[in-house]
Scaffold this active site. Sequence first.
Site, mmCIF file in Angstrom:
data_model
loop_
_atom_site.group_PDB
_atom_site.id
_atom_site.type_symbol
_atom_site.label_atom_id
_atom_site.label_comp_id
_atom_site.label_asym_id
_atom_site.label_seq_id
_atom_site.Cartn_x
_atom_site.Cartn_y
_atom_site.Cartn_z
ATOM 1 N N ASP A 116 1.389 -7.147 0.142
ATOM 2 C CA ASP A 116 1.937 -7.005 -1.204
ATOM 3 C C ASP A 116 3.416 -7.408 -1.151
ATOM 4 O O ASP A 116 3.739 -8.590 -1.271
ATOM 5 C CB ASP A 116 1.718 -5.569 -1.683
ATOM 6 C CG ASP A 116 2.137 -5.360 -3.130
ATOM 7 O OD1 ASP A 116 2.293 -6.353 -3.851
ATOM 8 O OD2 ASP A 116 2.297 -4.201 -3.536
ATOM 9 N N PHE A 165 -3.668 -3.980 -9.207
ATOM 10 C CA PHE A 165 -3.865 -2.932 -8.207
ATOM 11 C C PHE A 165 -5.355 -2.826 -7.914
ATOM 12 O O PHE A 165 -6.154 -2.546 -8.798
ATOM 13 C CB PHE A 165 -3.304 -1.594 -8.678
ATOM 14 C CG PHE A 165 -3.171 -0.621 -7.549
ATOM 15 C CD1 PHE A 165 -2.084 -0.663 -6.696
ATOM 16 C CD2 PHE A 165 -4.161 0.318 -7.316
ATOM 17 C CE1 PHE A 165 -1.974 0.217 -5.623
ATOM 18 C CE2 PHE A 165 -4.060 1.203 -6.244
ATOM 19 C CZ PHE A 165 -2.969 1.155 -5.404
ATOM 20 N N VAL A 166 -5.725 -3.084 -6.667
ATOM 21 C CA VAL A 166 -7.143 -3.120 -6.307
ATOM 22 C C VAL A 166 -7.513 -1.984 -5.354
ATOM 23 O O VAL A 166 -6.664 -1.462 -4.631
ATOM 24 C CB VAL A 166 -7.529 -4.474 -5.664
ATOM 25 C CG1 VAL A 166 -7.423 -5.602 -6.671
ATOM 26 C CG2 VAL A 166 -6.665 -4.771 -4.441
ATOM 27 N N ASP A 172 -7.171 2.203 -1.296
ATOM 28 C CA ASP A 172 -7.319 3.429 -2.077
ATOM 29 C C ASP A 172 -6.368 3.508 -3.255
ATOM 30 O O ASP A 172 -5.372 2.787 -3.330
ATOM 31 C CB ASP A 172 -7.011 4.629 -1.185
ATOM 32 C CG ASP A 172 -5.512 4.772 -0.931
ATOM 33 O OD1 ASP A 172 -4.917 3.796 -0.408
ATOM 34 O OD2 ASP A 172 -4.923 5.805 -1.280
ATOM 35 N N ARG A 178 -11.930 4.245 -1.185
ATOM 36 C CA ARG A 178 -11.949 3.418 0.028
ATOM 37 C C ARG A 178 -13.367 3.016 0.414
ATOM 38 O O ARG A 178 -13.581 2.008 1.067
ATOM 39 C CB ARG A 178 -11.348 4.192 1.217
ATOM 40 C CG ARG A 178 -9.870 4.496 1.081
ATOM 41 C CD ARG A 178 -9.334 4.970 2.430
ATOM 42 N NE ARG A 178 -8.084 5.702 2.310
ATOM 43 C CZ ARG A 178 -6.883 5.138 2.284
ATOM 44 N NH1 ARG A 178 -6.766 3.834 2.331
ATOM 45 N NH2 ARG A 178 -5.799 5.877 2.195
HETATM 46 P P1 IMP Z 1 3.524 -4.033 1.393
HETATM 47 O O1 IMP Z 1 4.276 -3.336 2.474
HETATM 48 O O2 IMP Z 1 4.223 -3.946 0.066
HETATM 49 O O3 IMP Z 1 3.100 -5.443 1.726
HETATM 50 O O4 IMP Z 1 2.266 -3.160 1.093
HETATM 51 C C1 IMP Z 1 1.170 -3.159 1.874
HETATM 52 C C2 IMP Z 1 0.493 -1.814 1.772
HETATM 53 O O5 IMP Z 1 0.544 -1.273 0.445
HETATM 54 C C3 IMP Z 1 -0.961 -1.992 2.095
HETATM 55 O O6 IMP Z 1 -1.188 -1.676 3.442
HETATM 56 C C4 IMP Z 1 -1.651 -1.045 1.145
HETATM 57 O O7 IMP Z 1 -1.843 0.192 1.782
HETATM 58 C C5 IMP Z 1 -0.714 -0.835 -0.001
HETATM 59 N N1 IMP Z 1 -1.110 -1.638 -1.192
HETATM 60 C C6 IMP Z 1 -0.490 -2.715 -1.701
HETATM 61 N N2 IMP Z 1 -1.122 -3.206 -2.778
HETATM 62 C C7 IMP Z 1 -2.200 -2.407 -2.970
HETATM 63 C C8 IMP Z 1 -3.279 -2.401 -3.928
HETATM 64 O O8 IMP Z 1 -3.404 -3.246 -4.841
HETATM 65 N N3 IMP Z 1 -4.189 -1.422 -3.786
HETATM 66 C C9 IMP Z 1 -4.138 -0.465 -2.802
HETATM 67 N N4 IMP Z 1 -3.155 -0.450 -1.884
HETATM 68 C C10 IMP Z 1 -2.194 -1.399 -1.962
#
Ligand code: IMP
Length: 188
Positions: A116, A165-166, A172, A178
């Site tokens: 993300d 948001f998925v 989750d 999950r």
């Molecule tokens: P990042 O550090 O922002 O890249 O976020 C990654 C982490 O955020 C992932 O390991 C997920 O646990 C959580 N995350 C990001 N987007 C989503 C989503 O759309 N659904 C559920 N969890 C998400």
Amino acid sequence: MALQRDFSTILIERDRVAQRVHELGHQITRDLREAGVNLDDPQAANSRVVIIAVLTGAMVFVADLIREMPVKLHIELVAVSSYPGTSVESKGVKMKTALPSDLGGAHVLLIDDILDSGQTLHTLVDLIGRQHPASLRTCVLLRKPGKAKIDIKPDYVGFDIPDEFVVGYGLDFDGLYRNFPGIAVLRR
Ligand code: IMP
Ligand code: MG
């Protein structure tokens, strides 16, 4: 399935996920072989393969992916929290467990559920890199394009998805969903 009432759409059906995970497993295996890893003998020079799964989200993905990889490999788990509770925006990365400390000389594959903002992978890649692994590759099942605040390109991506948001297949919302076998968008 009762879970489905909470979803607005199913983005990726379970069969498509399975097909893609199958492809990724074979691609990763091929790349390890091409990198000179002796896939039959982890004792051989430069041949230790270590999978590091980011908990809890990558749990389902990793369980399926490793069974598509006919490789002698070690599995390590690391717990990180970036989305505490019901929040849907990244709040920064918190390590909840220590990384393994014996990654020097190993071929490391870091696996997360979704890219993300990129903070989680960026932080872990940095920490693992300090141990001087023989190679370090990253793999995510999902990627939200254009959202990464940090410039990080995973070596393997299952699917590029829209900025929604998925949940499902390990992902989750507030700890739930999950166990849904596909990838779905939550009804808001
Ligand atoms: P990042 O550090 O922002 O890249 O976020 C990654 C982490 O955020 C992932 O390991 C997920 O646990 C959580 N995350 C990001 N987007 C989503 C989503 O759309 N659904 C559920 N969890 C998400
Ligand atoms: Mg996660």
